[in-house]
Design a protein around this motif. Structure first.
Motif, PDB file in Angstrom:
ATOM      1  N   PHE A  13     -50.326  -6.523 -58.513  1.00 46.72           N
ATOM      2  CA  PHE A  13     -49.927  -5.252 -59.104  1.00 46.72           C
ATOM      3  C   PHE A  13     -50.770  -4.926 -60.337  1.00 46.72           C
ATOM      4  O   PHE A  13     -51.377  -5.814 -60.942  1.00 46.72           O
ATOM      5  CB  PHE A  13     -48.456  -5.299 -59.521  1.00 46.72           C
ATOM      6  N   THR A  55     -47.231 -11.299 -55.283  1.00 44.97           N
ATOM      7  CA  THR A  55     -46.204 -10.274 -55.417  1.00 44.97           C
ATOM      8  C   THR A  55     -44.991 -10.834 -56.163  1.00 44.97           C
ATOM      9  O   THR A  55     -44.940 -12.014 -56.501  1.00 44.97           O
ATOM     10  CB  THR A  55     -45.753  -9.770 -54.034  1.00 44.97           C
ATOM     11  N   ALA A  57     -46.546  -2.318 -50.909  1.00 46.63           N
ATOM     12  CA  ALA A  57     -47.703  -2.174 -51.790  1.00 46.63           C
ATOM     13  C   ALA A  57     -49.007  -2.603 -51.134  1.00 46.63           C
ATOM     14  O   ALA A  57     -50.044  -1.967 -51.338  1.00 46.63           O
ATOM     15  CB  ALA A  57     -47.474  -2.975 -53.072  1.00 46.63           C
ATOM     16  N   ASP A  90     -42.493  -6.327 -51.197  1.00 53.12           N
ATOM     17  CA  ASP A  90     -43.702  -5.890 -51.913  1.00 53.12           C
ATOM     18  C   ASP A  90     -44.928  -6.030 -51.027  1.00 53.12           C
ATOM     19  O   ASP A  90     -45.845  -5.202 -51.071  1.00 53.12           O
ATOM     20  CB  ASP A  90     -43.933  -6.736 -53.175  1.00 53.12           C
ATOM     21  N   CYS A 133     -45.025 -14.935 -53.093  1.00 54.84           N
ATOM     22  CA  CYS A 133     -43.972 -14.077 -53.640  1.00 54.84           C
ATOM     23  C   CYS A 133     -43.170 -14.890 -54.653  1.00 54.84           C
ATOM     24  O   CYS A 133     -42.633 -15.950 -54.316  1.00 54.84           O
ATOM     25  CB  CYS A 133     -43.080 -13.579 -52.505  1.00 54.84           C
ATOM     26  N   HIS A 174     -42.913  -6.885 -61.554  1.00 57.71           N
ATOM     27  CA  HIS A 174     -44.259  -6.580 -61.058  1.00 57.71           C
ATOM     28  C   HIS A 174     -45.292  -6.769 -62.164  1.00 57.71           C
ATOM     29  O   HIS A 174     -46.404  -7.267 -61.926  1.00 57.71           O
ATOM     30  CB  HIS A 174     -44.325  -5.142 -60.536  1.00 57.71           C
TER      31      HIS A 174
END
Length: 253
Positions: free
Chosen positions: A113, A9, A18, A14, A37, A125
């Protein structure tokens, strides 16, 4: 050996908004889950009581950890790349860091993503998607980042790569909404009882409370009940329409 999944992410929160459903379902099935992340989210619009970017970064790291406990994440790591500026960063460094994490934790399934940048078309993203995609394919190649192999790491080939697919776009203007493209989907995860758990995890990001209120006003009522994914890479010839679960066809390694 347990199945293993990695989620890549861009910002703290996120992992909930998501990918929270997939992470919760994986945990319930005994899957080892890793979340990487790329940024601390220090440039976020919603800042809670933070008085500076550094203070916000610390708060969001704590929120990420708290949300991870709700999601049952096996391990989570927040890196220190510049929030809002990933597109200006050397992509080979980003890819190399992710190749190293894949070689270290050996996920059979990787989530990230779509190239459009998710529901809000965020450039961070998109960069996370591009770097994760390259890392997915390069982690098994001896020609990619051989210095890692010199340090004693081993190549590793993940087996399936998925992009999260948003059912709509939350964008700045009608033209962008009318003409913007988003990732289609090949798999729907029905979250059932885990839908509320996903929302509980999101609420741990207290600095983003205003964002959650906005999301609930805009998103369809069933948004929290399902997640959609597109299978974009897998071993061997495979019909995308035949894919029925994230770990379908995965072999133990």
């Amino acid at each position: 050996m347990a199945n293993r999944m990695m989620c890549i992410t861009a910002h703290p929160d996120d992992e909930c908004g998501a990918f929270g459903g997939a992470l919760l379902l994986a945990h319930a099935a005994g899957v080892e889950t890793t979340v990487i992340c790329l940024t601390e989210g220090q440039a976020g619009t919603h800042r809670g009581n933070a008085q500076s970017g550094d203070e916000l970064a610390l708060l969001r790291r704590d929120e990420f950890a708290a949300a991870g406990e709700v999601l049952g994440i096996t391990r989570g790591e927040v890196l220190h790349y510049p929030d809002g500026k990933l597109a200006r960063h050397d992509p080979t460094e980003l890819i190399g860091v992710l190749v190293e994490r894949i070689r270290q934790w050996r996920p059979q399934v990787v989530l990230t993503f779509g190239g459009e940048g998710g529901v809000n078309l965020h450039r961070d993203h998109t960069v996370a998607s591009l770097a994760a995609t390259a890392a997915f394919h390069w982690a098994g190649r001896t020609t990619a980042y051989p210095e890692q192999l010199d340090r004693g790491m081993h190549v590793y080939w993940p087996q399936k790569l998925y992009y999260v697919a948003t059912p709509f776009l939350m964008v700045r203007n009608d033209e962008e909404k009318a003409h913007g493209c988003s990732t289609p989907y090949s798999l729907i995860l029905e979250l059932g009882k885990y839908a509320e758990k996903k929302l509980e995890a999101f609420r741990k990001h207290t600095t983003q409370a205003a964002l959650l209120d906005k999301v609930n006003d805009i998103f369809p009522k069933n948004h929290w009940n399902e997640e959609r994914y597109l299978l974009v890479a897998a071993r061997g010839p495979r019909e995308v329409a035949a894919d029925e679960s994230l770990f379908q066809g995965v072999i133990e390694d």
